[in-house]
Design a protein around this motif. Structure first.
Motif, short mmCIF file in Angstrom:
data_model
loop_
_atom_site.label_atom_id
_atom_site.label_comp_id
_atom_site.label_asym_id
_atom_site.label_seq_id
_atom_site.Cartn_x
_atom_site.Cartn_y
_atom_site.Cartn_z
N LEU A 76 41.12 33.92 38.38
CA LEU A 76 41.84 35.12 37.84
C LEU A 76 42.81 35.60 38.83
O LEU A 76 44.06 36.11 38.63
CB LEU A 76 40.40 36.17 37.79
N TRP A 77 42.39 35.63 40.16
CA TRP A 77 43.46 35.86 41.13
C TRP A 77 44.71 35.15 41.19
O TRP A 77 46.01 35.57 40.98
CB TRP A 77 42.93 35.90 42.73
N GLN A 127 43.01 34.97 51.85
CA GLN A 127 43.91 35.56 50.76
C GLN A 127 42.93 36.38 49.62
O GLN A 127 43.37 37.54 49.14
CB GLN A 127 44.61 34.57 50.02
N ILE A 128 41.77 35.89 49.12
CA ILE A 128 40.98 36.26 48.22
C ILE A 128 39.52 36.60 48.85
O ILE A 128 39.02 35.90 49.16
CB ILE A 128 40.98 35.22 47.19
N ASP A 321 39.33 43.10 34.06
CA ASP A 321 39.64 44.64 34.27
C ASP A 321 39.01 45.46 35.40
O ASP A 321 39.66 46.13 36.08
CB ASP A 321 39.19 45.25 33.00
N PHE A 322 37.81 44.87 35.87
CA PHE A 322 37.06 45.49 37.11
C PHE A 322 38.12 45.03 38.37
O PHE A 322 38.59 46.14 39.26
CB PHE A 322 35.73 44.71 37.25
N LEU A 323 38.68 43.71 38.66
CA LEU A 323 39.30 43.34 39.56
C LEU A 323 40.96 44.13 39.58
O LEU A 323 41.10 44.45 40.63
CB LEU A 323 39.52 41.70 39.62
N LEU A 324 41.29 44.13 38.53
CA LEU A 324 42.56 45.15 38.58
C LEU A 324 42.49 46.49 38.86
O LEU A 324 42.93 47.13 39.38
CB LEU A 324 43.11 44.83 36.91
N ARG A 325 41.36 47.11 38.16
CA ARG A 325 41.08 48.41 38.56
C ARG A 325 40.68 48.58 40.07
O ARG A 325 41.27 49.79 40.46
CB ARG A 325 39.80 49.05 37.73
N GLU A 326 40.01 47.81 40.70
CA GLU A 326 39.66 47.86 42.18
C GLU A 326 40.79 47.38 43.06
O GLU A 326 40.45 47.38 44.26
CB GLU A 326 38.51 47.54 42.17
N GLY A 327 41.88 46.84 42.56
CA GLY A 327 42.74 46.31 43.52
C GLY A 327 42.62 45.14 44.15
O GLY A 327 43.45 44.75 45.02
N PHE A 328 41.77 44.48 43.47
CA PHE A 328 41.59 42.77 43.94
C PHE A 328 42.83 41.78 43.37
O PHE A 328 42.77 40.88 43.95
CB PHE A 328 40.01 42.55 43.54
N ILE A 329 42.94 42.26 42.22
CA ILE A 329 44.32 41.47 41.76
C ILE A 329 45.54 42.46 41.15
O ILE A 329 45.00 43.57 40.98
CB ILE A 329 43.80 40.69 40.20
#
Length: 360
Positions: A76-77, A127-128, A321-329
Motif C-alpha cells: 500500500l505504501w 522507509q516503511i 484509510d487507516f494508514l492515510l489518516r495516521e500518516g503512514f502513507i
C-alpha cells in the motif's frame, strides 16, 4: 503447466514474509522452481542478493519483475508512492494478535489502559515502519472496545535501530522468507526488555511473537481475534497481499498467470495435506510446529488460496484509510485501480482444468 511451456527469457524476482503462505510452501517443496524449470524464466529470491538495495524491495517494491506475498502495509505504501504495482490476490488468515501486560501491572481490560504507557516500535532506519503502524492499529482497536480515548494513554517508542534488511540471511537458514527465526526472536527480545524494565506497561504482539504470552506469563488485555467485527481484526497481515510489478504483468502476463497458478496448486495441496503443510508453515514463520494453531488458527492450511472477493477488498480499503489518516502513507490510493483480476481468473481456470480429470 508443463515444462514444455516456453516464455520470453526473463529474470523474475520473488519475496515472501515469514507468514503462512502457499508460495513459501511451494518454494520449500521445490514446486515453484520446478514449475518454471526449462521455461526461459530464471527465478531469484531477493533475500539472497548481496545488494541491500535489492533486498529493500521486499518493502519498497522497487525491483523490476517482482512478486511479493506478505503484509499489506508495504505494498500500500509503494502504490501510494507511485510504484507500478498491481494487486493479484488476498488471503484472510486469522492470526494471533493481542495486547499483553505483566500480571503485576494490574492491567486486566482495555479500560485499565488509561494513563498507561503503550509500547510502539519505532524503526528510524527503515522507509516503511510497518511494525509501528501494526501496533498502533492494534492498540486503537483495543481502546475502541471499551477503553479510554487515545488521548488518555501515552504511546512510548521502543526504538529498533537495525534496518530490517541490513544483512543477508545466515548460511543454512531454511525458510525462504525475508527474515530468519533468530532475527525475529532478537526483535521480540526488545519488546520483552521494555516491558520487564518498566519502560512500557503494555505491548502489542502478533503471530510471530505469540509465544511471548507464555514466556512472560503475561495477561491478555485484549485478543483481537475475538473481535466479532472483521474490520476490528484488520492489520498488516489480515489480509495478506499478493502483488506483482505492473511492468511484468504488462509485458509477460502469461508468466504472472503461471506464478499465480503455482500458488493455487500449492494452496490446494496444503488444504488436502494439513499435517505436512503445517510443518512448512512452522518453518517458514520461524516457530515450532505445535505453535502454528496458536499463531494462526487450526484451519490455517485451508485458507491459503488467494482471492479477490469484494469483502477482502473492502477490508484492504479500510486498512488504506487507516494508514492515510495516521500518516503512514502520503497519498491516497484507488483500490479498484490497484487490482488486476485477470491473473487470478486465468490461473484458476488453468488449475481447475488440470485437476478436473483427477477429480472425475
Amino acid at each position: 503447466m508443463s515444462n514444455s511451456t516456453q516464455f520470453r527469457p526473463t529474470d523474475v524476482y520473488y519475496t515472501v514474509c515469514p507468514v503462512a503462505s502457499a508460495i513459501s510452501i511451494a518454494v520449500g517443496r521445490g514446486e515453484l522452481e520446478s514449475a518454471f524449470r526449462g521455461t526461459g524464466v530464471t527465478l531469484h529470491n531477493i533475500r539472497h542478493s548481496p545488494d541491500r538495495g535489492v533486498r529493500e524491495a521486499h518493502y519498497n517494491q522497487s525491483q523490476a519483475n517482482l512478486f511479493r506475498e506478505g503484509g499489506n502495509i508495504p505494498p500500500l505504501w509503494a502504490r501510494s508512492e507511485g510504484r507500478n504495482l498491481r494487486l493479484i490476490g488476498l488471503t484472510w488468515i486469522e492470526q494471533y494478535a493481542a495486547v499483553l501486560a505483566l500480571p503485576s501491572s494490574g492491567i486486566r481490560t482495555p479500560e485499565d489502559l488509561k494513563g498507561k504507557r503503550l509500547g510502539l516500535v519505532r524503526r528510524p532506519n527503515d522507509q516503511i515502519d510497518y511494525a509501528r503502524a501494526t501496533a498502533l492499529r492494534g492498540f486503537l482497536t483495543a481502546l475502541k472496545t471499551g477503553g479510554p480515548d487515545r488521548s488518555a494513554v501515552n504511546f512510548v517508542d521502543i526504538t529498533i535501530e537495525e534496518p530490517l534488511v541490513a544483512n543477508q540471511p545466515a548460511p543454512g537458514v531454511l525458510s525462504p522468507s525475508a527474515f530468519s527465526a533468530t532475527r525475529l526472536r532478537k526483535w521480540d527480545g526488545l519488546l520483552v526488555k521494555a516491558l520487564y524494565e518498566g519502560a512500557v506497561d503494555a505491548i502489542y504482539v502478533t503471530g510471530p511473537a505469540a509465544e511471548l504470552e507464555s514466556v512472560l506469563d503475561a495477561h491478555v488485555v485484549f485478543d483481537t481475534r475475538q473481535a466479532p467485527d472483521p474490520c476490528d481484526r484488520i492489520n498488516n497481515t489480515t489480509p495478506l497481499a499478493f502483488t506483482v510489478r505492473g511492468e511484468l504483468l504488462e509485458s509477460d502476463p502469461d508468466i504472472v498467470t503461471a506464478y499465480v497458478a503455482q500458488n493455487i496448486r500449492t494452496a490446494r495441496w496444503a488444504k488436502a495435506n494439513p499435517v505436512e503443510a503445517t510443518r512448512y508453515i512452522a518453518r517458514d514463520s520461524g516457530s515450532a510446529e505445535e505453535l502454528v494453531p496458536l499463531k494462526y488458527s487450526p484451519d490455517v492450511t485451508k485458507a491459503l488460496e488467494p482471492s479477490l472477493e469484494d469483502d477482502l477488498l473492502v477490508y484492504l480499503k479500510d486498512q488504506k484509510d487507516f494508514l492515510l489518516r495516521e500518516g503512514f502513507i502520503r497519498n491516497d490510493i484507488d483500490i479498484a485501480a490497484f487490482v488486476a483480476h485477470e491473473p487470478l481468473r486465468d490461473a484458476r481456470a488453468l488449475v481447475d482444468a488440470e485437476q478436473r480429470p483427477a477429480a472425475a
